[in-house]
Write a protein that holds these residues in place. Structure first.
Motif, short mmCIF file in Angstrom:
data_model
loop_
_atom_site.label_atom_id
_atom_site.label_comp_id
_atom_site.label_asym_id
_atom_site.label_seq_id
_atom_site.Cartn_x
_atom_site.Cartn_y
_atom_site.Cartn_z
N GLY A 119 -11.72 -4.16 -2.45
CA GLY A 119 -11.31 -3.00 -1.37
C GLY A 119 -9.57 -2.55 -1.93
N ARG A 120 -9.16 -2.51 -3.29
CA ARG A 120 -7.82 -2.17 -3.59
C ARG A 120 -7.89 -0.80 -4.41
NH1 ARG A 120 -5.41 -6.28 -6.62
NH2 ARG A 120 -7.32 -7.44 -6.94
N ALA A 121 -9.05 -0.04 -4.67
CA ALA A 121 -9.20 0.75 -5.45
C ALA A 121 -8.48 2.13 -5.02
CB ALA A 121 -10.50 1.10 -5.95
N SER A 193 -17.79 -0.32 0.10
CA SER A 193 -16.90 -1.28 -0.31
C SER A 193 -16.07 -1.77 0.95
CB SER A 193 -16.04 -0.68 -1.13
OG SER A 193 -15.30 0.36 -0.58
N PRO A 194 -15.27 -2.72 0.59
CA PRO A 194 -14.36 -3.46 1.48
C PRO A 194 -13.52 -2.54 2.55
CG PRO A 194 -14.71 -4.79 -0.11
CD PRO A 194 -15.02 -3.75 -0.71
N GLN A 195 -12.97 -1.55 1.89
CA GLN A 195 -12.19 -0.49 2.54
C GLN A 195 -12.87 0.85 2.94
OE1 GLN A 195 -8.49 0.79 0.48
NE2 GLN A 195 -9.90 0.93 -1.49
N GLY A 196 -14.10 0.64 2.94
CA GLY A 196 -14.94 1.96 3.38
C GLY A 196 -15.00 2.94 2.12
N ASN A 197 -14.13 3.24 1.38
CA ASN A 197 -14.09 4.31 0.35
C ASN A 197 -12.79 4.04 -0.35
OD1 ASN A 197 -12.55 6.60 1.24
ND2 ASN A 197 -14.79 7.06 2.60
N PRO A 198 -12.65 4.31 -1.69
CA PRO A 198 -11.14 4.00 -2.20
C PRO A 198 -10.22 5.05 -1.48
CG PRO A 198 -12.76 4.36 -3.79
CD PRO A 198 -13.61 4.61 -2.75
N VAL A 199 -8.80 4.91 -1.65
CA VAL A 199 -7.87 5.59 -1.17
C VAL A 199 -7.70 6.77 -2.17
CG1 VAL A 199 -5.35 5.89 -0.88
CG2 VAL A 199 -6.67 3.85 0.17
N TYR A 413 2.57 -9.21 2.40
CA TYR A 413 1.20 -8.43 2.66
C TYR A 413 0.53 -8.72 4.10
CZ TYR A 413 1.44 -6.83 -2.24
OH TYR A 413 1.86 -6.25 -3.47
N ARG A 414 0.09 -7.79 4.66
CA ARG A 414 -0.82 -8.26 5.69
C ARG A 414 -1.97 -7.24 5.61
NH1 ARG A 414 4.42 -8.05 7.74
NH2 ARG A 414 5.06 -10.02 9.10
N GLY A 415 -3.23 -7.97 5.59
CA GLY A 415 -4.30 -7.49 5.35
C GLY A 415 -4.73 -7.50 3.72
N SER A 416 -5.93 -7.33 3.41
CA SER A 416 -6.39 -7.46 2.03
C SER A 416 -6.73 -6.16 1.10
CB SER A 416 -7.60 -8.33 2.24
OG SER A 416 -8.64 -7.78 2.64
N THR A 417 -6.72 -5.05 1.87
CA THR A 417 -7.09 -3.78 1.17
C THR A 417 -5.94 -2.74 0.98
OG1 THR A 417 -7.67 -2.56 3.11
CG2 THR A 417 -9.53 -4.10 2.27
N LEU A 418 -5.96 -2.06 0.26
CA LEU A 418 -5.20 -0.91 -0.17
C LEU A 418 -4.59 -0.03 1.21
CD1 LEU A 418 -2.91 0.48 -1.80
CD2 LEU A 418 -5.00 1.89 -2.75
N ARG A 419 -6.00 0.25 1.51
CA ARG A 419 -6.04 0.93 3.08
C ARG A 419 -5.21 0.31 4.01
NH1 ARG A 419 -8.56 5.40 4.23
NH2 ARG A 419 -9.64 5.28 2.11
N SER A 420 -5.08 -1.07 4.09
CA SER A 420 -4.35 -1.71 5.42
C SER A 420 -2.87 -1.77 4.79
CB SER A 420 -4.98 -3.16 5.24
OG SER A 420 -4.77 -3.94 4.14
#
Length: 431
Positions: A119-121, A193-199, A413-420
């Motif tokens: 979830g980091r894309a 994907s883990p963050q729903g969709n890429p940023v 870091y708090r959370g695991s995704t770029l969105r977070s």
């Protein structure tokens, strides 16, 4: 009122004349070790994401590739997929063109990167309308310049339809998109994907670019030359969000900057002056001025005065390079600066034509970065170092701790995704 915390991103250098290749510390822009070094440094500094630019063709000026204008690195999503394996938290942002790609294929590649990275894309959406770049592709420069944002908007809308076509319990649903630029139907092959969709990142200062960012982007990669200019841009883009049902927190504005540090202000200024001289060789100075004036200036002395002629529009002079906007207004501004300070061509380009630099001691730079955020000229910054790959080392060691001490930057870091990391809302499901 609570203190705003800034966001930070790292731009891998090596595009345009920003990178100082003559420095003995400069390394390869192709070997994976260079990408890994900068990415690991950014993650050690708790940055939000790592950013790669794109080069679809080696740019030319008067039919020659300029020695300091290098665009020759591997394909971005492939590099970021490898970096996903050597980082744990850092967002991974690739610049990919909407003019010479197709929604299904590109959405699939980004969804894959998002899964590989947990979830980091992120996707920096860019456009191209010039036939010069298009010569590397089957359809060439088929797209009228006026249509580039229309295609980009529909491209992004289509990609988001694909990313959102799976149900919450992991079942693919048929999709169908019928539009001016795309007419596709089927089933998307990659689960949500883990963050729903890429940023989604967007760069552009034009009115149409600002409107596109307000309607569709999560992050704006901006360019400011002063605090007041940044405040004006920030207010203008943020006010546009309401018409699309969005809040100011839904879009992060992050100008690109360089940083030069010294133990004293004088030392930092001396270092910055040398860096700028190396970034702006005599040839680069003339090339930059020719982009503004639109004529061949090779007979002029880079250390002499600016040309006493009016600029003209000559798109054929430089190919594959984004034009600089209102060249007549820029020429007038640069000529006035040159007269006021008695600057040569090279000195004018160094002072007026470069990317914004913050120069000073670590304490002074931390203070200035914080001021931009607290006074709403930016939500954060994309750091553009002048060295590959160690250009962020000193910033992470010296400036980041000072930002943390004043409560202006995260300590973990708090959370695991770029969105977070960016504190962005989850994508809204449709259908």
């Amino acid at each position: 009122m609570s203190r705003k915390r800034m966001h930070l991103a790292a731009h891998f250098p090596g595009v345009n004349n920003t990178t100082v290749w003559a420095d003995p510390e400069s390394r390869s822009q192709i070997e994976f070790s260079s990408f890994a070094h900068l990415a690991r440094t950014a993650e050690r500094g708790l940055f939000d994401f790592f950013f790669l630019a794109e080069g679809l063709r080696l740019r030319e000026h008067k039919d020659r590739i300029h020695d300091l204008d290098v665009v020759g690195r591997p394909e971005s999503i492939t590099v970021l997929s490898a970096l996903a394996g050597v980082t744990e938290h850092l967002g991974l942002a690739a610049t990919v063109n909407t003019t010479f790609n197709e929604p299904f294929e590109l959405a699939r590649r980004f969804a894959t990167l998002d899964h590989l990275s947990g979830g980091r894309a992120a996707w920096n959406v860019v456009t191209s309308s010039d036939a010069f770049t298009g010569e590397n592709f089957r359809r060439g420069g088929f797209l009228d310049r006026a249509d580039r944002y229309a295609r980009a908007a529909e491209f992004l809308e289509t990609a988001r339809e694909l990313w959102g076509s799976w149900t919450p319990d992991g079942v693919p649903r048929p999709f169908a998109h019928r539009g001016r630029h795309f007419d596709i139907a089927g089933e998307f092959t990659v689960p949500r994907s883990p963050q729903g969709n890429p940023v989604v990142i967007q760069a552009g200062d034009s009115d149409e670019g600002r409107e596109f960012a307000a309607s569709a982007a999560d992050v704006v990669f901006a360019r400011h030359s002063s605090l007041e200019e940044g405040r004006s841009f920030y207010a203008d883009v943020k006010r546009r969000l309401a018409k699309y049902g969005r809040t100011p927190d839904d879009l992060k504005i992050m100008p690109g900057i360089g940083v030069v540090l010294g133990d004293t202000a004088a030392e930092a200024q001396e270092k910055a002056a040398e860096i700028r001289r190396q970034q702006t060789s005599p040839q680069t100075a003339l090339l930059t001025l020719e982009q503004i004036w639109g004529v061949d200036l090779s007979s002029y002395d880079p250390d002499g005065p600016l040309p006493d002629i009016d600029p003209v529009v000559d798109p054929a002079l430089t190919q594959g390079r984004t034009r600089r906007g209102d060249t007549v207004a820029i020429a007038e501004k640069w000529a006035a600066l040159s007269r006021e300070k008695g600057l040569s061509i090279r000195q004018t380009v160094i002072e007026a034509g470069g990317r914004q630099l913050l120069i000073g001691t670590p304490d002074a730079v931390a203070t200035e970065l914080d001021e931009f955020v607290q006074r709403e000229a930016a939500d954060g910054f994309v750091l553009v170092p002048h060295l590959t790959p160690g250009g962020l080392d000193e910033f992470v060691e010296e400036v980041v701790p000072r930002l943390q001490e004043r409560g202006a930057f995260r300590t973990a870091y708090r959370g695991s995704t770029l969105r977070s990391h960016l504190r962005l809302p989850d994508p809204v499901r449709k259908g």
